[in-house]
Design an enzyme around this catalytic site. Structure first.
Site, PDB file in Angstrom:
ATOM      1  N   TYR A 165       0.836  -1.205   0.000  1.00 13.59           N
ATOM      2  CA  TYR A 165       0.000   0.000   0.000  1.00 13.59           C
ATOM      3  C   TYR A 165       0.875   1.262   0.000  1.00 13.59           C
ATOM      4  CZ  TYR A 165      -4.511   2.304   0.470  1.00 13.59           C
ATOM      5  OH  TYR A 165      -5.639   3.065   0.233  1.00 13.59           O
ATOM      6  N   LYS A 172      -3.187   8.538   2.397  1.00 15.54           N
ATOM      7  CA  LYS A 172      -4.448   8.389   3.147  1.00 15.54           C
ATOM      8  C   LYS A 172      -4.316   8.992   4.547  1.00 15.54           C
ATOM      9  CE  LYS A 172      -7.105   6.120   0.189  1.00 15.54           C
ATOM     10  NZ  LYS A 172      -8.099   6.874  -0.598  1.00 15.54           N
TER      11      LYS A 172
END
Ligand code: NAP
Length: 272
Positions: A165, A172
């Site tokens: 990720y 994020k």
């Protein structure tokens, strides 16, 4: 068009808003759109380019009514100006915004975060996945004289380390922090700002992550409920956050992931 079941009602009756980030029928934004429409919302959709317009239009048409679609590339100031001008010309004011947009290069969504994150990749991920919410939120707030609600979509990779990720997790984290500052600034105007942290879902964005399938499987097997995150649950949470039943809820990151986010150790030998 979809096997998902979205409860009908009037929770969004009289509310108008913009949904950014429908790419196809599997998009989280599309699940949210169907739920909001089933509760009476009038929705404008933004799409990134002509190809997407072609793919998204049939979906929007399936909702019935006159489709309202506007182009918006979040990296292009003129495109964002034109998108919000079109909204203002047509409706004058809006009540909600759904931001479901993220991007990072494939080469960065694999292996070592430290080795693979480039200056340009960092800038692009941050701009498209985090700054775009600040920008769209600012523009939307100028059209919310009577208050309103906005949400963005996030993922647990912001809070914990998730393989592959990488730079998206960092983006994020910036997105969730931005959400809290926006909630502080816009709260006095009656505008609530929240983030919805969804578990892994089979979408185009997920397909861009190396090992996405394993992420889906782990998300299911290690979750407290031992199941995939359901679109109905994510869309239902969006309905709560965007409608008046969500009043007093702001600056929150709401997890909808079958309990995965709270698991410390998934299981012990002989436990199951
Ligand atoms: P998706 O269907 O691929 O949606 C992502 C959207 O972002 C697409 O419509 C994409 O358009 C758009 N986008 C990318 N760059 C853009 C730009 N410069 N300008 C305008 N739009 C742009 O995937 P999704 O999974 O539903 O993703 C929606 C949101 O949910 C994302 O923020 C994602 O990080 C988040 N999320 C996803 C999961 C998951 O497991 N899938 C879990 C938690 C959170 P193009 O197709 O044209 O690039």
């Amino acid at each position: 068009m979809s096997e998902n079941q979205f409860p009908t009602g009037t929770l969004m009756k009289g509310k108008r808003g913009l949904i950014m980030g429908v790419a196809n029928k599997n998009s989280i934004a599309w699940g949210i759109a169907q739920q909001l429409a089933a509760q009476g919302a009038e929705i404008a959709f933004s799409y990134q380019g002509q190809e997407l317009e072609r793919r998204v239009r049939p979906l929007v048409e399936s909702l019935g009514g006159e489709p309202f679609m506007v182009a918006a590339d979040v990296t292009d100031e003129a495109s964002m100006d034109a998108c919000f001008k079109a909204l203002e010309d047509k409706w004058g004011t809006i009540d909600f915004l759904v931001h479901a947009i993220a991007f990072a290069g494939k080469d960065e969504l694999v292996g070592s975060f430290t080795e693979n994150t480039t200056r340009e990749g960092w800038r692009r991920a941050m701009e498209i996945s985090a700054f775009s919410f600040v920008d769209a939120g600012k523009r939307a707030s100028h059209m919310m004289p009577n208050g309103g609600a906005m949400i963005t979509l996030t993922y647990l990779g912001s809070e914990r380390v998730v393989p592959s990720y990488n730079v998206m997790g960092v983006a994020k984290a910036a997105l969730e922090a931005s959400m809290r500052y926006m909630a502080r600034d816009l709260g006095p105007a009656g505008i609530r700002v929240n983030a919805l942290s969804a578990g892994p879902m089979r979408t185009l964005a997920m397909a861009g992550i190396s090992g996405g399938k394993a992420l889906m499987r782990t998300g299911r097997e290690w979750s407290m409920m031992k199941e995939d995150t359901k679109m109905e649950g994510v869309a239902g949470a969006a309905l709560y956050l965007l409608s008046d039943i969500g009043q007093s809820c702001t600056a929150e990151t709401l997890h909808v992931d079958a309990g995965f986010h709270a698991v410390g150790v998934p299981s012990m030998e002989g436990d199951d």
